[in-house]
Structure formats: C-alpha cells, structure tokens
Design an enzyme around this catalytic site. Structure first.
Site, PDB file in Angstrom:
ATOM      1  N   HIS A 358     -83.572  19.596 -49.893  1.00  0.00           N
ATOM      2  CA  HIS A 358     -83.207  19.605 -48.092  1.00  0.00           C
ATOM      3  C   HIS A 358     -82.587  21.332 -47.915  1.00  0.00           C
ATOM      4  CE1 HIS A 358     -80.873  15.533 -48.850  1.00  0.00           C
ATOM      5  NE2 HIS A 358     -80.903  15.478 -48.287  1.00  0.00           N
ATOM      6  N   GLY A 359     -82.812  22.252 -48.352  1.00  0.00           N
ATOM      7  CA  GLY A 359     -82.935  23.565 -48.231  1.00  0.00           C
ATOM      8  C   GLY A 359     -82.093  24.130 -48.631  1.00  0.00           C
TER       9      GLY A 359
END
Length: 463
Positions: A358-359
């Site tokens: 996701h990051g």
C-alpha cells in the site's frame, strides 16, 4: 489537454480535474470490456486488451504512467526467459523494490488525501498480476505432488507469448483497481477453454449481474457523498475533537471508518461490473435447478459481509477479496513449512507485505500490524466459542466477537486514513489505545485459558 467543460464538471461534483479524468476513464472500462466480447480471434483479443489498457492509462494518467507500467512488465517477462528456476523470487523482490521507489517518489497518499491522483494505485495491481504470473511459471517446474491445490490450478507449463502477457497485464483497463486474476484464467477466457467453453448450458448472460454491480456502485457513491462532509478526517486534528468525551471520540472514529469504506465499495463495484460484462468474471454454474451463473471471480467486496462481520477472521474473505486471496496464495501459504501449521509469524509477515504494498506511510504499517493483532485476538474468542457450543456462553461470545470486530476495525482504520505517525498516534491515544490493548489482552488470555478442543465423532476422525 483538458476539455473546457472538464473544470466546471469537476467543480460541480467536488473533485479535482485529474480525479475526474480518472473516473471517466475508469467508468469507460465497462463499454471497453463489453466490446472485447466481439473481437474475433484470440490474438485479436490479446491485442485489443493490451492496446485499450494502454490507451485508458494514457488518457487517465499521461504518457509517463505507461512507462511506469512497462518497467515491471519487462522485468517480469525477462526473468521468466532468463531464469525460470528462480524467476518468482527474483521478480517478487525486484518489483517490490520498484513499487516502493514509486511510492516514495510520488508520495501518493498525500496526493490522494488532497484530492489528487497518480498511476501508483494501478501500478500496485499490475505488480501483483506480474508476480503471480511469474511465480506460476516457476511452479510449472515442480512435481504435481509437491503443489497445493491453488498451485496445481494456476501453474503455467509454458511461457506465455509477449502479446498474451501484455494483454493479461493491461486487460481493458482492469489494472486500474483490479480485481487481480490469474494468467491461467485469462488465457482460458480468451481462448474459450475451461469453464468458458461452449456447453449445452450456453454462454451465461452478464447483464443482470452487471446491472446489480452498477446499482450497488450508485448507492455506495451516493451514501459516501452524503456522509463525507459530516465526518471529515480533519476533525481528528481539530481542538474540538479533543474536548469531546471518550465515547463521542470513539463513535466518531467508527463513523469516519464507516464513511471511508463506501468510497472503496463504489470503486470495486465499478471494476466488478467491468469484469462481469467482459465475461471474465464468470466462475461457473450453481448446483440449483435450473443452474445459475456465478460471477465470484469479479467480486472484490461483500458490503454486508464487512459491515456485519461476526469476527475479524472473516474480514479478509469479504474485503478486497482478490488481493486477500493473492496474499494467501503467494505469501501466507508459501511461508508455512511442509508439515507445519501457520502461526502468528505468517499472519504478521503477510500483513507487513500488504502494508508495504500500500505504501510506506506509518499509518499503513500501523494499520496492518493492528490488523494482525485484531485477527489473532478474534481467533482467541472464536476458540472459546467453539468450546462452549450450545450454551448461553457461546451466544455471549458470538456477540462479543461481533462488537470486538466493529470496535477494533474502525479504530485501526484511522491509521489507514490519516497516514501520518503523529495523527495516527494522536487519534489512537484519544481513545486510550483501546483498540490495541484489547487484542493484546485477548492474545495473552488465549495462552492462559486454553479451552479443550470440541470432541469429534469417530467418523470425522477417520476422515
């Protein structure tokens, strides 16, 4: 170049021009996927899928986005050609590093919070598709008796052609928001093999299921647009929020998480409609009389399943379903040694991979670590439920697991929404870290209070 009407249209619906452009291209995946049905040959279908996916990406994000998709696509294919025995592990790590680089370079989370958008979200989906394709090609070298059922079903015995591979990666814009699907299924669908082969039942009509997905999308977007002004994320840093009592702050966290989910429900409903109308979403026939077509391959979320989940363990089965399936098949199960049972390590490692995917924002990392704790705590309650079957305690524990899931899910989700370390810890601290403490207490209690396993019948044991 922007059309003159786009700015006024974007202002009218309260989004930025880049987001409007993305939404228009995203919705366009539905007619584009529908037209795929009429392309005459398998080669033509692969070419159409690749070209239309690239065109939609260009119109949505610009030329640079297609370059970002091209890099991992080329790396994945080259690894299959050069080193089949190790291509899966090589691709997994190289593509993960490239995705991390793009996350850091674009800092997409900040852009998304401010109403912007870039190609990183689509790159996340493409990355999963490439990794699964390459791993399945590597699995083609293994003996069948050494494979799990999912590996047997999805393994690739021969190298896909470049055109097949590009068509799979970019198929009609399905990489915008998923769902993730397997190369084997894509090839069978394109070539009308397997469940897509003509039978006496004929080809199932996708229109009813497509309409249902579109109506769901419209409802979800309507509810989101109604709720989001009432529960803005900026409230968490507002001094007024800190003046509220504990229960009001906790209820606001619940409503903020509840509100945010409807945006994802909308996105996934549109992508579901796109995959269904293409025919790829078909997953077989029911056993009913007459048989009805199932469209589970396109399903990425079960809205009621999320909102009314009886335990946290159910959430990966009903939320971002196809990515959860990917994580189970390509991370969770592959970390379990043969003859051993999975434990908390496999769960935590899988959630960590999901967080990095996701990051690299602290809020994402904290959310997915929280998710591992949440699921582990719910498993403890479930074991107690199983040990008290048929008693009043079972009903109490069932209700307790439901309430626990609601509480911890929406508490944890704040980190996923606000992203920054300071805002995440401030919001968690405002409710005294209740959603972290309760799962940890349950995990410790689970080690101290180990209920006897429910007795199994003799026939069951023999099975």
């Amino acid at each position: 170049m922007e059309l003159p009407e786009m700015e006024s249209m974007a202002t009218a619906i309260g989004v930025s021009v880049p987001v409007l452009r993305f939404l228009l291209c995203f919705i366009a995946t539905i007619p584009v996927s529908f037209l795929h049905r009429f392309v005459p040959s398998a080669t033509g279908k692969h070419l159409y899928a690749a070209v239309m996916g690239g065109v939609l990406s260009y119109l949505s994000f610009g030329f640079s986005s297609n370059l970002h998709f091209l890099v991992p696509m080329v790396l994945g294919y080259v690894s299959m050609v050069v080193s089949r025995s190790y291509c899966g592990i090589i691709t997994f790590f190289i593509l993960s590093l490239y995705l991390i680089f793009c996350h850091v370079y674009y800092m997409s989370g900040d852009a998304w919070k401010e109403g912007g958008i870039d190609a990183t979200g689509a790159l996340m989906v493409v990355t999963l598709k490439i990794i699964s394709c390459v791993i399945n090609y590597q699995d083609g070298l293994l003996k069948e008796e050494d494979l799990r059922e999912a590996q047997k079903k999805n393994r690739l015995l021969k190298l896909p052609s470049v055109l097949e591979y590009f068509g799979y990666c970019l198929c009609c814009g399905s990489h915008f928001a998923g769902p993730v699907y397997e190369m084997k299924d894509y090839l069978d669908w394109t070539e009308r093999k397997g469940i897509w082969k003509s039978t006496e039942k004929g080809h199932p009509s996708p229109f009813g299921a497509t309409l249902r997905a579109l109506l769901q999308a419209a409802f979800c977007m309507g509810l989101y647009l109604y709720l989001v002004p009432l529960y803005p994320l900026t409230r968490f840093s507002d001094p007024l929020y800190q003046e509220w009592g504990f229960l009001k702050r906790l209820s606001y966290q619940y409503m903020a998480g509840f509100t945010a989910r409807w945006k994802y429900y909308f996105i996934w409903s549109i992508s579901e409609a796109s995959i269904i109308i293409s025919g790829l979403g078909f997953s077989g026939w029911t056993d009913s009389s007459p048989p009805e077509p199932r469209w589970d391959r396109a399903k990425n979320v079960d809205v009621l399943g999320v909102e009314l989940a009886k335990s946290s363990v159910q959430l990966p089965l009903v939320w971002n379903i196809q990515v959860s399936t990917w994580l189970r098949h390509y991370v969770y199960e592959r970390l379990v040694q043969k003859g051993r049972k999975p434990g908390f390590f496999q769960l935590l490692a899988t959630q960590t991979v999901s967080a990095v995917w996701h990051g690299l924002y602290p809020g994402y990392i904290i959310f997915f670590v929280q998710s591992a704790l949440m699921i582990a705590g719910s498993r403890v309650i479930y074991r107690w439920q199983q040990a008290t079957k048929g008693t009043l305690f079972e009903k109490i524990l069932t209700l307790m697991n439901f309430a626990y899931t609601l509480l911890v899910l929406n508490y944890s989700a704040v980190g996923f929404m606000v992203l920054s370390l300071h805002e995440t810890l401030t919001s968690y601290g405002s409710v005294y870290y209740i959603g972290t403490i309760i799962p940890m207490v349950l995990i410790l209690l689970g080690k101290a209070i180990k209920p006897a396993k429910p007795a199994r019948s003799k026939a069951k044991k023999e099975e």
